[in-house]
Write an enzyme that holds these catalytic residues in place. Structure first.
Site, PDB file in Angstrom:
ATOM      1  N   ARG A  19       0.721  -1.149   0.087  1.00  0.00           N
ATOM      2  CA  ARG A  19       0.204  -0.076   0.021  1.00  0.00           C
ATOM      3  C   ARG A  19       0.704   1.289   0.171  1.00  0.00           C
ATOM      4  NH1 ARG A  19      -2.882  -3.484   3.419  1.00  0.00           N
ATOM      5  NH2 ARG A  19      -4.427  -4.219   2.370  1.00  0.00           N
ATOM      6  N   LYS A  26       3.140  11.857 -10.717  1.00  0.00           N
ATOM      7  CA  LYS A  26       2.329  10.788 -11.390  1.00  0.00           C
ATOM      8  C   LYS A  26       2.977   9.483 -11.870  1.00  0.00           C
ATOM      9  CE  LYS A  26      -0.640  14.539 -14.129  1.00  0.00           C
ATOM     10  NZ  LYS A  26      -0.919  14.984 -15.278  1.00  0.00           N
ATOM     11  N   GLU A  79       9.952  19.331 -24.365  1.00  0.00           N
ATOM     12  CA  GLU A  79       9.277  19.622 -23.141  1.00  0.00           C
ATOM     13  C   GLU A  79      10.028  20.943 -22.550  1.00  0.00           C
ATOM     14  OE1 GLU A  79       6.565  18.316 -22.138  1.00  0.00           O
ATOM     15  OE2 GLU A  79       6.822  16.247 -22.868  1.00  0.00           O
ATOM     16  N   LYS A 101       8.230  23.142 -13.028  1.00  0.00           N
ATOM     17  CA  LYS A 101       7.286  21.999 -12.961  1.00  0.00           C
ATOM     18  C   LYS A 101       7.146  21.916 -11.401  1.00  0.00           C
ATOM     19  CE  LYS A 101       5.454  17.585 -13.705  1.00  0.00           C
ATOM     20  NZ  LYS A 101       5.451  16.473 -14.532  1.00  0.00           N
ATOM     21  N   GLU A 121      -4.095  18.362 -10.535  1.00  0.00           N
ATOM     22  CA  GLU A 121      -4.247  18.915 -11.738  1.00  0.00           C
ATOM     23  C   GLU A 121      -5.654  19.365 -11.814  1.00  0.00           C
ATOM     24  OE1 GLU A 121      -2.776  16.844 -14.985  1.00  0.00           O
ATOM     25  OE2 GLU A 121      -4.099  17.668 -16.360  1.00  0.00           O
ATOM     26  N   ARG A 138      -2.037  22.921 -13.322  1.00  0.00           N
ATOM     27  CA  ARG A 138      -1.053  22.084 -13.759  1.00  0.00           C
ATOM     28  C   ARG A 138      -1.481  21.565 -15.154  1.00  0.00           C
ATOM     29  NH1 ARG A 138       1.114  16.714 -10.532  1.00  0.00           N
ATOM     30  NH2 ARG A 138       2.274  15.872 -12.070  1.00  0.00           N
ATOM     31  N   ASN A 172       0.280  20.850 -19.968  1.00  0.00           N
ATOM     32  CA  ASN A 172      -0.276  20.346 -21.170  1.00  0.00           C
ATOM     33  C   ASN A 172      -0.272  21.014 -22.438  1.00  0.00           C
ATOM     34  OD1 ASN A 172      -0.728  17.869 -19.672  1.00  0.00           O
ATOM     35  ND2 ASN A 172      -2.842  18.553 -19.056  1.00  0.00           N
ATOM     36  N   HIS A 226      -0.047  19.368 -25.717  1.00  0.00           N
ATOM     37  CA  HIS A 226      -0.391  17.994 -25.537  1.00  0.00           C
ATOM     38  C   HIS A 226      -1.844  17.683 -26.015  1.00  0.00           C
ATOM     39  CE1 HIS A 226       3.293  18.223 -23.260  1.00  0.00           C
ATOM     40  NE2 HIS A 226       3.416  16.845 -22.932  1.00  0.00           N
ATOM     41  N   HIS A 280      -1.322  14.418 -28.055  1.00  0.00           N
ATOM     42  CA  HIS A 280      -1.947  13.308 -27.742  1.00  0.00           C
ATOM     43  C   HIS A 280      -2.732  12.496 -28.887  1.00  0.00           C
ATOM     44  CE1 HIS A 280      -1.482  13.876 -23.131  1.00  0.00           C
ATOM     45  NE2 HIS A 280      -0.334  13.188 -23.627  1.00  0.00           N
ATOM     46  N   HIS A 293       7.113  10.951 -28.141  1.00  0.00           N
ATOM     47  CA  HIS A 293       6.404  11.782 -27.358  1.00  0.00           C
ATOM     48  C   HIS A 293       6.703  13.200 -27.556  1.00  0.00           C
ATOM     49  CE1 HIS A 293       3.743  13.531 -24.336  1.00  0.00           C
ATOM     50  NE2 HIS A 293       4.525  14.077 -23.565  1.00  0.00           N
TER      51      HIS A 293
HETATM   52  N1  LIG Z   1       4.632  10.901 -14.851  1.00  0.00           N
HETATM   53  C1  LIG Z   1       4.730  11.993 -15.667  1.00  0.00           C
HETATM   54  O1  LIG Z   1       4.253  12.922 -15.201  1.00  0.00           O
HETATM   55  C2  LIG Z   1       5.244  11.933 -17.063  1.00  0.00           C
HETATM   56  C3  LIG Z   1       5.474  13.193 -17.755  1.00  0.00           C
HETATM   57  C4  LIG Z   1       5.856  13.028 -19.181  1.00  0.00           C
HETATM   58  C5  LIG Z   1       6.190  11.745 -19.534  1.00  0.00           C
HETATM   59  N2  LIG Z   1       5.778  10.590 -18.897  1.00  0.00           N
HETATM   60  C6  LIG Z   1       5.907   9.408 -19.636  1.00  0.00           C
HETATM   61  O2  LIG Z   1       7.412   9.106 -19.750  1.00  0.00           O
HETATM   62  C7  LIG Z   1       7.389   8.376 -20.737  1.00  0.00           C
HETATM   63  C8  LIG Z   1       8.494   8.694 -21.824  1.00  0.00           C
HETATM   64  O3  LIG Z   1       9.638   8.831 -21.191  1.00  0.00           O
HETATM   65  P1  LIG Z   1      11.171   8.840 -21.969  1.00  0.00           P
HETATM   66  O4  LIG Z   1      10.906   9.989 -23.094  1.00  0.00           O
HETATM   67  O5  LIG Z   1      12.139   8.989 -20.837  1.00  0.00           O
HETATM   68  O6  LIG Z   1      11.130   7.570 -22.723  1.00  0.00           O
HETATM   69  P2  LIG Z   1      11.895   5.968 -22.173  1.00  0.00           P
HETATM   70  O7  LIG Z   1      12.027   5.763 -20.625  1.00  0.00           O
HETATM   71  O8  LIG Z   1      11.161   4.863 -23.138  1.00  0.00           O
HETATM   72  O9  LIG Z   1      13.379   6.231 -22.383  1.00  0.00           O
HETATM   73  C9  LIG Z   1      13.820   6.380 -23.955  1.00  0.00           C
HETATM   74  C10 LIG Z   1      14.674   5.527 -24.394  1.00  0.00           C
HETATM   75  O10 LIG Z   1      16.223   5.875 -23.873  1.00  0.00           O
HETATM   76  C11 LIG Z   1      16.514   4.718 -23.165  1.00  0.00           C
HETATM   77  N3  LIG Z   1      17.562   5.442 -22.304  1.00  0.00           N
HETATM   78  C12 LIG Z   1      16.780   6.093 -21.196  1.00  0.00           C
HETATM   79  N4  LIG Z   1      17.917   6.753 -20.418  1.00  0.00           N
HETATM   80  C13 LIG Z   1      19.049   6.323 -21.281  1.00  0.00           C
HETATM   81  C14 LIG Z   1      20.556   6.847 -21.147  1.00  0.00           C
HETATM   82  N5  LIG Z   1      20.884   7.620 -20.118  1.00  0.00           N
HETATM   83  N6  LIG Z   1      21.306   6.318 -21.916  1.00  0.00           N
HETATM   84  C15 LIG Z   1      20.845   5.514 -23.212  1.00  0.00           C
HETATM   85  N7  LIG Z   1      19.603   5.063 -23.078  1.00  0.00           N
HETATM   86  C16 LIG Z   1      18.734   5.690 -22.317  1.00  0.00           C
HETATM   87  C17 LIG Z   1      15.589   3.995 -22.551  1.00  0.00           C
HETATM   88  O11 LIG Z   1      15.991   2.546 -22.396  1.00  0.00           O
HETATM   89  C18 LIG Z   1      14.619   3.966 -23.754  1.00  0.00           C
HETATM   90  O12 LIG Z   1      14.883   2.924 -24.930  1.00  0.00           O
HETATM   91  C19 LIG Z   1       6.006   7.999 -21.499  1.00  0.00           C
HETATM   92  O13 LIG Z   1       5.577   6.636 -21.111  1.00  0.00           O
HETATM   93  C20 LIG Z   1       5.246   8.982 -20.768  1.00  0.00           C
HETATM   94  O14 LIG Z   1       4.024   8.679 -20.597  1.00  0.00           O
HETATM   95  C21 LIG Z   1       5.270  10.687 -17.538  1.00  0.00           C
HETATM   96 ZN   LIG Z   2       4.838  15.605 -22.237  1.00  0.00          ZN
END
Ligand SMILES: NC(=O)c1ccc[n+]([C@@H]2O[C@H](COP(=O)([O-])OP(=O)(O)OC[C@H]3O[C@@H](n4cnc5c(N)ncnc54)[C@H](O)[C@@H]3O)[C@@H](O)[C@H]2O)c1
Ligand SMILES: [Zn+2]
Length: 366
Positions: free
Chosen positions: A121, A143, A185, A227, A237, A241, A245, A248, A252, A265
């Site tokens: 939990r 999030k 971003e 942020k 949100e 917040r 977006n 976005h 999206h 993304h």
């Molecule tokens: N929680 C939130 O508020 C929030 C906000 C924005 C995005 N997200 C989520 O984040 C995700 C996207 O994140 P992302 O763009 O980091 O993608 P990701 O985590 O898939 O990383 C992108 C790629 O880079 C590789 N990688 C990561 N760090 C590396 C490094 N230092 N060296 C070499 N390779 C590396 C990963 O293995 C992957 O293949 C989505 O699922 C999205 O929904 C969440």
């Molecule tokens: Zn984003």
């Protein structure tokens, strides 16, 4: 190293930013009074690069590291991973006082964070983001969650980390395309909240794209600050917040109609920001100069502002299906000047269509 704070009363937490910030991990674990085993959740790309170093730092703090690896990639951000991670936590004897470390990009952060939210939990977790997206966006704000085949990020929880450690040297191995997508971003943070940040992105492009650590510190720190302020003011949100977006709502929709495979993304967000710019101009909120300035900056980072085959109707439909469309009303974040945005819920279908149409052209120079 600089320390920022996400001010959320007794759930406040520090964000440590800097080149070499990872060295602060043992101190963070001792501040959190960690005991016994610490789970390091990572993915199949990041694990081989950095897990050993993180494990050594955990051992330095007198704790036992346990590495949990998921396959890299958005397609693996599924509920099954929560089951697997929690299974490993149980097998390794993690208890309510244990700590989970998320070492990786946004995918690992979201999955490991959600596993931490669910396990017993809720146990504490530390974010060590390794992509720009994760460093400037997903690691801050609490999030967490996974995708369902019927919708992205539809299963999750708000669960704030106890600490965020942003080490810029971890970006060294990040592929170029991921770097650029993440910078979308940062540009977004400039447009919504800080003209000076936007101007910095305009003038420091070469140094930033070559991952010059000195040049990266300011935009990453400033993004985290923006942020953190927004999250502190509106954790769940309800209002403010939503500014994050920007780009976005369109983005999206574009991700959905391109099956989440054509664009990263951040690339979809770049397209979405250009559409949002066109919409703001159509509404008379900004002039052509704003749209052109934003477009030039996005393109300077190798990000798209056009997709000649964009299916306008299908994208509009996907935007309506997006979970952020409450009661059928789409909420658009539009700029009224550089560094400031406002919300609009009165956008007609025709106006949204016209904004999307601004993307339907061949890229410049094609
Ligand atoms: N929680 C939130 O508020 C929030 C906000 C924005 C995005 N997200 C989520 O984040 C995700 C996207 O994140 P992302 O763009 O980091 O993608 P990701 O985590 O898939 O990383 C992108 C790629 O880079 C590789 N990688 C990561 N760090 C590396 C490094 N230092 N060296 C070499 N390779 C590396 C990963 O293995 C992957 O293949 C989505 O699922 C999205 O929904 C969440
Ligand atoms: Zn984003």
């Amino acid at each position: 190293m600089k320390t920022l704070t996400v001010a959320l009363g007794d759930r406040s937490y520090p964000i440590r930013v800097g080149a070499g910030a990872l060295d602060a991990l043992p101190e963070a674990l001792s501040r959190l009074e960690a005991k016994g085993s610490v789970a390091v959740c990572t993915d199949s790309n990041v694990g081989p690069l950095y897990a050993q170093r993180v494990n050594e730092l955990i051992a330095d703090a007198g704790l036992r590291p346990v590495t949990c690896v998921m396959h890299a990639g958005e397609a693996n951000k599924r509920l099954a991973r929560i089951d697997e991670f929690c299974g490993q936590f149980l097998a390794e004897g993690l208890d309510r006082s244990s700590i989970v470390v998320a070492l990786g990009g946004g995918v690992v952060g979201d999955v490991a964070g959600f596993a931490a939210a669910c396990y017993m939990r809720g146990v504490r977790f530390v974010q060590i983001p390794t992509t720009i997206v994760a460093q400037v966006d997903s690691s801050v704000g609490g999030k967490t969650g996974v995708n369902h085949p019927l919708g992205k990020n539809t299963i999750g929880a708000f669960h704030q980390p106890s600490e965020v450690i942003i080490d810029l040297t971890l970006l060294d191995t990040l592929p170029d395309r991921e770097l650029k997508a993440g910078l979308a971003e940062v540009i977004k943070h400039g447009v919504i909240a800080d003209e000076a940040l936007f101007a910095y992105m305009e003038t420091h492009r070469d140094a930033i794209l070559s991952k010059d650590l000195e040049a990266l510190i300011y935009p990453i720190e400033r993004s985290c600050e923006i942020k953190a302020e927004v999250v502190a003011a509106d954790e769940r949100e309800q209002g403010l917040r939503a500014n994050l977006n920007y780009g976005h709502t369109f983005g999206h929709g574009i991700e959905a109609v391109s099956d989440y495979t054509r664009f990263l993304h951040g690339e979809a967000v770049a397209l979405g920001m250009h559409a949002a710019g066109a919409l703001a101009q159509e509404l008379g909120l900004v002039d052509t100069a704003f749209v052109e300035r934003q477009q030039a900056c996005i393109e300077a980072y190798g990000l798209p502002t056009s997709w000649s085959e964009l299916p306008v109707d299908a994208t509009l439909e996907a935007m309506r299906r997006d979970k952020k469309a409450r009661a059928g009303t789409l909420k658009f974040i539009v700029a009224d000047r550089m560094g400031h945005v406002t919300h609009r819920t009165d956008i007609t279908e025709e106006q949204a269509r016209a904004a999307l149409s601004a993307l339907c052209r061949e890229p410049a120079g094609a």
